[in-house]
Scaffold this motif. Sequence first.
Motif, PDB file in Angstrom:
ATOM      1  N   ASN A  33      37.189  33.850 -40.830  1.00  0.00           N
ATOM      2  CA  ASN A  33      38.406  34.412 -41.411  1.00  0.00           C
ATOM      3  C   ASN A  33      38.173  34.984 -42.801  1.00  0.00           C
ATOM      4  O   ASN A  33      38.927  35.836 -43.278  1.00  0.00           O
ATOM      5  CB  ASN A  33      39.515  33.360 -41.461  1.00  0.00           C
ATOM      6  N   THR A  34      37.154  34.480 -43.477  1.00  0.00           N
ATOM      7  CA  THR A  34      36.780  35.003 -44.793  1.00  0.00           C
ATOM      8  C   THR A  34      35.309  35.374 -44.778  1.00  0.00           C
ATOM      9  O   THR A  34      34.537  34.873 -43.953  1.00  0.00           O
ATOM     10  CB  THR A  34      37.025  33.967 -45.909  1.00  0.00           C
ATOM     11  N   ASP A  35      34.936  36.256 -45.677  1.00  0.00           N
ATOM     12  CA  ASP A  35      33.542  36.696 -45.758  1.00  0.00           C
ATOM     13  C   ASP A  35      32.719  35.643 -46.497  1.00  0.00           C
ATOM     14  O   ASP A  35      32.798  35.507 -47.714  1.00  0.00           O
ATOM     15  CB  ASP A  35      33.462  38.040 -46.485  1.00  0.00           C
ATOM     16  N   GLN A  36      31.929  34.891 -45.728  1.00  0.00           N
ATOM     17  CA  GLN A  36      31.061  33.865 -46.314  1.00  0.00           C
ATOM     18  C   GLN A  36      29.586  34.186 -46.069  1.00  0.00           C
ATOM     19  O   GLN A  36      28.735  33.319 -46.179  1.00  0.00           O
ATOM     20  CB  GLN A  36      31.401  32.500 -45.712  1.00  0.00           C
ATOM     21  N   HIS A  37      29.310  35.432 -45.672  1.00  0.00           N
ATOM     22  CA  HIS A  37      27.940  35.879 -45.407  1.00  0.00           C
ATOM     23  C   HIS A  37      27.331  35.054 -44.264  1.00  0.00           C
ATOM     24  O   HIS A  37      26.218  34.544 -44.375  1.00  0.00           O
ATOM     25  CB  HIS A  37      27.077  35.786 -46.668  1.00  0.00           C
ATOM     26  N   LEU A  38      28.067  34.954 -43.180  1.00  0.00           N
ATOM     27  CA  LEU A  38      27.648  34.118 -42.060  1.00  0.00           C
ATOM     28  C   LEU A  38      26.825  34.894 -41.040  1.00  0.00           C
ATOM     29  O   LEU A  38      27.144  36.033 -40.696  1.00  0.00           O
ATOM     30  CB  LEU A  38      28.868  33.509 -41.368  1.00  0.00           C
ATOM     31  N   TYR A  39      25.795  34.223 -40.550  1.00  0.00           N
ATOM     32  CA  TYR A  39      24.914  34.785 -39.534  1.00  0.00           C
ATOM     33  C   TYR A  39      24.808  33.817 -38.355  1.00  0.00           C
ATOM     34  O   TYR A  39      24.848  32.601 -38.534  1.00  0.00           O
ATOM     35  CB  TYR A  39      23.494  34.980 -40.086  1.00  0.00           C
ATOM     36  N   TYR A  87      13.886  40.550 -33.326  1.00  0.00           N
ATOM     37  CA  TYR A  87      13.473  39.835 -32.118  1.00  0.00           C
ATOM     38  C   TYR A  87      12.404  38.803 -32.458  1.00  0.00           C
ATOM     39  O   TYR A  87      11.221  38.979 -32.161  1.00  0.00           O
ATOM     40  CB  TYR A  87      12.960  40.826 -31.071  1.00  0.00           C
ATOM     41  N   LYS A  88      12.850  37.747 -33.104  1.00  0.00           N
ATOM     42  CA  LYS A  88      11.950  36.666 -33.489  1.00  0.00           C
ATOM     43  C   LYS A  88      12.630  35.330 -33.216  1.00  0.00           C
ATOM     44  O   LYS A  88      13.837  35.263 -33.003  1.00  0.00           O
ATOM     45  CB  LYS A  88      11.590  36.768 -34.981  1.00  0.00           C
ATOM     46  N   LYS A  89      11.835  34.274 -33.238  1.00  0.00           N
ATOM     47  CA  LYS A  89      12.392  32.933 -33.074  1.00  0.00           C
ATOM     48  C   LYS A  89      13.265  32.608 -34.284  1.00  0.00           C
ATOM     49  O   LYS A  89      12.885  32.823 -35.428  1.00  0.00           O
ATOM     50  CB  LYS A  89      11.256  31.918 -32.944  1.00  0.00           C
ATOM     51  N   ASN A  90      14.467  32.109 -34.010  1.00  0.00           N
ATOM     52  CA  ASN A  90      15.414  31.723 -35.066  1.00  0.00           C
ATOM     53  C   ASN A  90      15.744  32.878 -36.007  1.00  0.00           C
ATOM     54  O   ASN A  90      15.966  32.678 -37.201  1.00  0.00           O
ATOM     55  CB  ASN A  90      14.881  30.535 -35.866  1.00  0.00           C
ATOM     56  N   GLN A  91      15.800  34.089 -35.446  1.00  0.00           N
ATOM     57  CA  GLN A  91      16.176  35.257 -36.231  1.00  0.00           C
ATOM     58  C   GLN A  91      17.679  35.242 -36.523  1.00  0.00           C
ATOM     59  O   GLN A  91      18.467  34.658 -35.781  1.00  0.00           O
ATOM     60  CB  GLN A  91      15.802  36.528 -35.463  1.00  0.00           C
ATOM     61  N   LEU A  92      18.079  35.880 -37.601  1.00  0.00           N
ATOM     62  CA  LEU A  92      19.485  35.920 -37.999  1.00  0.00           C
ATOM     63  C   LEU A  92      20.138  37.217 -37.540  1.00  0.00           C
ATOM     64  O   LEU A  92      19.536  38.283 -37.604  1.00  0.00           O
ATOM     65  CB  LEU A  92      19.598  35.802 -39.520  1.00  0.00           C
ATOM     66  N   PHE A  93      21.383  37.099 -37.065  1.00  0.00           N
ATOM     67  CA  PHE A  93      22.150  38.279 -36.647  1.00  0.00           C
ATOM     68  C   PHE A  93      23.556  38.133 -37.196  1.00  0.00           C
ATOM     69  O   PHE A  93      24.257  37.164 -36.918  1.00  0.00           O
ATOM     70  CB  PHE A  93      22.155  38.374 -35.118  1.00  0.00           C
ATOM     71  N   ARG A  94      23.963  39.102 -37.993  1.00  0.00           N
ATOM     72  CA  ARG A  94      25.188  38.959 -38.781  1.00  0.00           C
ATOM     73  C   ARG A  94      26.453  39.021 -37.920  1.00  0.00           C
ATOM     74  O   ARG A  94      26.574  39.821 -37.014  1.00  0.00           O
ATOM     75  CB  ARG A  94      25.225  40.040 -39.861  1.00  0.00           C
ATOM     76  N   PHE A  95      27.405  38.148 -38.257  1.00  0.00           N
ATOM     77  CA  PHE A  95      28.681  38.101 -37.553  1.00  0.00           C
ATOM     78  C   PHE A  95      29.590  39.255 -37.964  1.00  0.00           C
ATOM     79  O   PHE A  95      29.460  39.823 -39.057  1.00  0.00           O
ATOM     80  CB  PHE A  95      29.408  36.786 -37.856  1.00  0.00           C
ATOM     81  N   LEU A  96      30.565  39.532 -37.109  1.00  0.00           N
ATOM     82  CA  LEU A  96      31.614  40.492 -37.414  1.00  0.00           C
ATOM     83  C   LEU A  96      32.387  40.047 -38.655  1.00  0.00           C
ATOM     84  O   LEU A  96      32.706  38.869 -38.822  1.00  0.00           O
ATOM     85  CB  LEU A  96      32.582  40.589 -36.230  1.00  0.00           C
ATOM     86  N   GLN A 149      25.102  32.128 -46.097  1.00  0.00           N
ATOM     87  CA  GLN A 149      24.228  32.623 -47.157  1.00  0.00           C
ATOM     88  C   GLN A 149      25.040  32.920 -48.402  1.00  0.00           C
ATOM     89  O   GLN A 149      25.950  33.720 -48.391  1.00  0.00           O
ATOM     90  CB  GLN A 149      23.513  33.895 -46.688  1.00  0.00           C
ATOM     91  N   HIS A 150      24.724  32.234 -49.498  1.00  0.00           N
ATOM     92  CA  HIS A 150      25.324  32.547 -50.792  1.00  0.00           C
ATOM     93  C   HIS A 150      24.181  32.971 -51.714  1.00  0.00           C
ATOM     94  O   HIS A 150      23.382  33.812 -51.346  1.00  0.00           O
ATOM     95  CB  HIS A 150      26.085  31.329 -51.323  1.00  0.00           C
ATOM     96  N   GLU A 151      24.090  32.413 -52.891  1.00  0.00           N
ATOM     97  CA  GLU A 151      22.976  32.767 -53.760  1.00  0.00           C
ATOM     98  C   GLU A 151      21.676  32.197 -53.212  1.00  0.00           C
ATOM     99  O   GLU A 151      20.607  32.714 -53.461  1.00  0.00           O
ATOM    100  CB  GLU A 151      23.239  32.248 -55.180  1.00  0.00           C
ATOM    101  N   CYS A 152      21.770  31.103 -52.495  1.00  0.00           N
ATOM    102  CA  CYS A 152      20.624  30.575 -51.776  1.00  0.00           C
ATOM    103  C   CYS A 152      21.082  30.358 -50.339  1.00  0.00           C
ATOM    104  O   CYS A 152      22.259  30.378 -50.038  1.00  0.00           O
ATOM    105  CB  CYS A 152      20.114  29.280 -52.393  1.00  0.00           C
ATOM    106  N   LYS A 153      20.150  30.134 -49.428  1.00  0.00           N
ATOM    107  CA  LYS A 153      20.490  29.987 -48.024  1.00  0.00           C
ATOM    108  C   LYS A 153      20.642  28.521 -47.664  1.00  0.00           C
ATOM    109  O   LYS A 153      19.860  27.681 -48.074  1.00  0.00           O
ATOM    110  CB  LYS A 153      19.414  30.635 -47.152  1.00  0.00           C
ATOM    111  N   SER A 154      21.647  28.241 -46.862  1.00  0.00           N
ATOM    112  CA  SER A 154      21.815  26.894 -46.348  1.00  0.00           C
ATOM    113  C   SER A 154      22.321  27.003 -44.919  1.00  0.00           C
ATOM    114  O   SER A 154      22.910  28.004 -44.524  1.00  0.00           O
ATOM    115  CB  SER A 154      22.800  26.088 -47.212  1.00  0.00           C
ATOM    116  N   TYR A 155      22.071  25.967 -44.117  1.00  0.00           N
ATOM    117  CA  TYR A 155      22.435  26.001 -42.715  1.00  0.00           C
ATOM    118  C   TYR A 155      23.551  25.009 -42.436  1.00  0.00           C
ATOM    119  O   TYR A 155      23.552  23.887 -42.949  1.00  0.00           O
ATOM    120  CB  TYR A 155      21.225  25.647 -41.843  1.00  0.00           C
TER     121      TYR A 155
END
Length: 203
Positions: free
Chosen positions: A27-33, A136-145, A7-13
Amino acid sequence: ENDVLKQHECKSYIHILTIPSVCKELNTDQHLYEVAWQESRKLYYDFDNIDYDKSEADEFISKFIRIIRTELDIIIEDDGIIIKKNEGKTKTGEVTDKIHSLHIILTKHKMKYKEQMLFSKYLNDKYEIDVDTNVYKKNQLFRFLGQSKAKHKIKTVNYYDGENINIRKSMINVTDGCKQTTFTKTYNIKKDYTDDKNTNKRK
Protein backbone atom coordinates in the motif's frame (compact mmCIF):
# COMPACT_ATOMS: atom_id res chain seq x y z
CA GLU A 1 4.72 -18.32 0.90
CA ASN A 2 7.09 -15.79 -0.58
CA ASP A 3 10.13 -13.91 0.54
CA VAL A 4 10.05 -10.17 0.12
CA LEU A 5 13.02 -7.86 0.32
CA LYS A 6 12.55 -4.49 1.98
CA GLN A 7 15.24 -2.09 0.82
CA HIS A 8 15.95 1.20 2.59
CA GLU A 9 19.41 2.68 3.08
CA CYS A 10 20.59 -0.85 3.71
CA LYS A 11 18.97 -4.14 2.69
CA SER A 12 17.04 -6.33 5.06
CA TYR A 13 14.82 -9.36 4.52
CA ILE A 14 11.36 -10.03 5.85
CA HIS A 15 9.26 -13.15 5.34
CA ILE A 16 5.60 -12.58 4.55
CA LEU A 17 3.37 -15.62 4.86
CA THR A 18 0.16 -14.63 3.07
CA ILE A 19 -0.84 -12.79 -0.09
CA PRO A 20 -3.12 -10.38 1.84
CA SER A 21 -0.12 -9.46 4.00
CA VAL A 22 1.92 -8.79 0.86
CA CYS A 23 -0.87 -6.58 -0.52
CA LYS A 24 -1.00 -4.64 2.75
CA GLU A 25 2.75 -3.96 2.64
CA LEU A 26 2.43 -2.76 -0.96
CA ASN A 27 0.00 0.00 0.00
CA THR A 28 3.00 2.27 0.48
CA ASP A 29 6.31 2.49 -1.34
CA GLN A 30 8.78 0.61 0.86
CA HIS A 31 11.12 -0.46 -1.98
CA LEU A 32 9.84 -4.02 -1.82
CA TYR A 33 11.08 -6.83 -4.03
CA GLU A 34 10.04 -10.42 -4.50
CA VAL A 35 12.93 -12.84 -3.93
CA ALA A 36 12.86 -15.28 -6.85
CA TRP A 37 13.77 -18.51 -5.07
CA GLN A 38 11.80 -21.04 -7.13
CA GLU A 39 13.70 -23.03 -9.74
CA SER A 40 10.70 -22.82 -12.08
CA ARG A 41 9.23 -19.33 -12.31
CA LYS A 42 6.66 -17.61 -14.43
CA LEU A 43 8.12 -16.35 -17.68
CA TYR A 44 9.35 -12.85 -16.94
CA TYR A 45 11.31 -10.27 -18.90
CA ASP A 46 12.97 -7.05 -17.81
CA PHE A 47 13.80 -4.26 -20.27
CA ASP A 48 15.77 -1.28 -18.95
CA ASN A 49 17.37 1.71 -20.64
CA ILE A 50 14.74 1.88 -23.36
CA ASP A 51 13.31 5.15 -24.70
CA TYR A 52 9.84 4.65 -26.18
CA ASP A 53 6.79 6.79 -26.51
CA LYS A 54 3.48 4.97 -25.97
CA SER A 55 2.95 3.96 -29.60
CA GLU A 56 6.53 2.69 -29.91
CA ALA A 57 6.13 0.70 -26.69
CA ASP A 58 2.83 -0.77 -27.91
CA GLU A 59 4.52 -1.89 -31.12
CA PHE A 60 7.50 -3.36 -29.26
CA ILE A 61 5.29 -5.30 -26.82
CA SER A 62 3.14 -6.75 -29.61
CA LYS A 63 6.23 -7.81 -31.54
CA PHE A 64 7.86 -9.33 -28.47
CA ILE A 65 4.77 -11.38 -27.56
CA ARG A 66 4.60 -12.69 -31.14
CA ILE A 67 8.24 -13.72 -30.90
CA ILE A 68 7.64 -15.63 -27.66
CA ARG A 69 4.59 -17.37 -29.12
CA THR A 70 6.58 -18.46 -32.15
CA GLU A 71 9.82 -19.47 -30.48
CA LEU A 72 8.22 -21.47 -27.64
CA ASP A 73 5.19 -22.61 -29.65
CA ILE A 74 2.81 -21.64 -26.86
CA ILE A 75 -0.57 -19.96 -26.67
CA ILE A 76 -0.46 -16.60 -24.89
CA GLU A 77 -3.86 -15.13 -24.11
CA ASP A 78 -4.42 -11.47 -23.31
CA ASP A 79 -5.41 -12.30 -19.71
CA GLY A 80 -2.12 -14.17 -19.28
CA ILE A 81 0.04 -11.07 -19.70
CA ILE A 82 1.01 -8.54 -17.04
CA ILE A 83 3.05 -5.51 -18.03
CA LYS A 84 4.58 -2.95 -15.70
CA LYS A 85 6.37 0.26 -16.64
CA ASN A 86 8.12 3.14 -14.92
CA GLU A 87 5.87 5.91 -13.66
CA GLY A 88 5.98 9.13 -15.66
CA LYS A 89 9.14 10.74 -14.40
CA THR A 90 12.87 10.60 -14.95
CA LYS A 91 15.57 9.64 -12.47
CA THR A 92 16.00 13.35 -11.77
CA GLY A 93 12.29 13.76 -11.01
CA GLU A 94 11.21 15.50 -14.21
CA VAL A 95 7.80 14.63 -15.69
CA THR A 96 8.02 12.54 -18.87
CA ASP A 97 5.78 10.56 -21.19
CA LYS A 98 8.70 8.36 -22.19
CA ILE A 99 8.84 4.71 -21.13
CA HIS A 100 12.29 3.72 -19.90
CA SER A 101 11.54 0.38 -18.25
CA LEU A 102 9.23 -2.57 -18.93
CA HIS A 103 8.53 -5.72 -16.93
CA ILE A 104 6.59 -8.36 -18.89
CA ILE A 105 5.21 -11.39 -17.02
CA LEU A 106 3.43 -14.33 -18.67
CA THR A 107 1.18 -15.63 -15.91
CA LYS A 108 0.16 -18.99 -17.37
CA HIS A 109 3.57 -20.42 -18.22
CA LYS A 110 6.66 -21.27 -16.20
CA MET A 111 10.22 -22.30 -16.99
CA LYS A 112 13.34 -23.15 -15.01
CA TYR A 113 15.28 -19.95 -14.44
CA LYS A 114 18.50 -21.23 -16.03
CA GLU A 115 16.58 -22.08 -19.19
CA GLN A 116 14.98 -18.63 -19.06
CA MET A 117 18.45 -17.10 -19.04
CA LEU A 118 19.52 -19.15 -22.07
CA PHE A 119 16.29 -18.32 -23.86
CA SER A 120 16.69 -14.60 -23.21
CA LYS A 121 20.28 -14.67 -24.47
CA TYR A 122 19.01 -16.44 -27.57
CA LEU A 123 16.32 -13.77 -28.10
CA ASN A 124 18.84 -10.97 -27.64
CA ASP A 125 21.13 -12.56 -30.19
CA LYS A 126 18.56 -13.50 -32.83
CA TYR A 127 16.29 -10.47 -32.65
CA GLU A 128 18.76 -7.81 -31.48
CA ILE A 129 16.68 -6.87 -28.47
CA ASP A 130 17.95 -6.32 -24.94
CA VAL A 131 16.32 -8.52 -22.32
CA ASP A 132 18.16 -8.06 -19.02
CA THR A 133 19.62 -11.53 -18.38
CA ASN A 134 20.85 -10.59 -14.90
CA VAL A 135 17.40 -11.30 -13.45
CA TYR A 136 17.75 -15.05 -14.00
CA LYS A 137 19.75 -16.04 -10.96
CA LYS A 138 19.20 -17.90 -7.71
CA ASN A 139 17.45 -15.65 -5.18
CA GLN A 140 17.29 -12.80 -7.68
CA LEU A 141 15.17 -9.74 -6.84
CA PHE A 142 12.17 -8.64 -8.90
CA ARG A 143 10.46 -5.40 -7.98
CA PHE A 144 6.80 -5.33 -6.95
CA LEU A 145 4.12 -3.15 -8.50
CA GLY A 146 4.02 0.32 -6.95
CA GLN A 147 7.53 0.03 -5.55
CA SER A 148 10.63 2.03 -6.41
CA LYS A 149 14.35 1.58 -6.11
CA ALA A 150 15.59 3.37 -3.00
CA LYS A 151 18.02 5.38 -5.10
CA HIS A 152 15.74 6.76 -7.84
CA LYS A 153 12.22 6.72 -6.30
CA ILE A 154 10.58 5.79 -9.60
CA LYS A 155 7.73 3.34 -9.00
CA THR A 156 6.62 0.52 -11.25
CA VAL A 157 3.03 1.03 -12.40
CA ASN A 158 0.56 -0.84 -14.58
CA TYR A 159 1.28 -0.31 -18.26
CA TYR A 160 -2.45 -0.13 -18.91
CA ASP A 161 -3.66 2.96 -17.08
CA GLY A 162 -6.78 2.53 -15.00
CA GLU A 163 -6.59 -1.27 -14.73
CA ASN A 164 -5.72 -3.16 -11.57
CA ILE A 165 -3.06 -5.87 -11.43
CA ASN A 166 -3.70 -9.00 -9.41
CA ILE A 167 -0.69 -9.14 -7.07
CA ARG A 168 -0.73 -12.92 -6.77
CA LYS A 169 -0.71 -13.31 -10.54
CA SER A 170 2.19 -10.87 -10.79
CA MET A 171 4.40 -12.87 -8.39
CA ILE A 172 6.85 -14.98 -10.39
CA ASN A 173 7.29 -17.59 -7.64
CA VAL A 174 3.57 -18.41 -7.58
CA THR A 175 3.34 -20.98 -10.37
CA ASP A 176 0.49 -23.30 -9.42
CA GLY A 177 -1.64 -23.85 -12.51
CA CYS A 178 1.13 -22.67 -14.85
CA LYS A 179 2.13 -24.84 -17.81
CA GLN A 180 5.76 -26.02 -17.72
CA THR A 181 7.64 -24.70 -20.74
CA THR A 182 11.16 -25.61 -21.85
CA PHE A 183 13.89 -24.17 -24.02
CA THR A 184 16.37 -26.73 -25.32
CA LYS A 185 17.43 -25.25 -28.65
CA THR A 186 21.13 -25.48 -29.51
CA TYR A 187 22.53 -22.46 -31.28
CA ASN A 188 25.73 -20.51 -31.85
CA ILE A 189 25.92 -17.08 -30.27
CA LYS A 190 27.13 -14.38 -32.65
CA LYS A 191 30.59 -13.14 -31.87
CA ASP A 192 31.55 -9.79 -33.35
CA TYR A 193 35.22 -8.98 -33.18
CA THR A 194 36.72 -5.68 -34.26
CA ASP A 195 39.97 -5.56 -36.17
CA ASP A 196 41.61 -4.20 -33.04
CA LYS A 197 40.50 -7.17 -30.97
CA ASN A 198 41.72 -9.61 -33.58
CA THR A 199 45.01 -7.75 -33.75
CA ASN A 200 45.35 -7.90 -29.96
CA LYS A 201 44.62 -11.64 -30.00
CA ARG A 202 47.41 -12.25 -32.49
CA LYS A 203 49.97 -10.32 -30.43
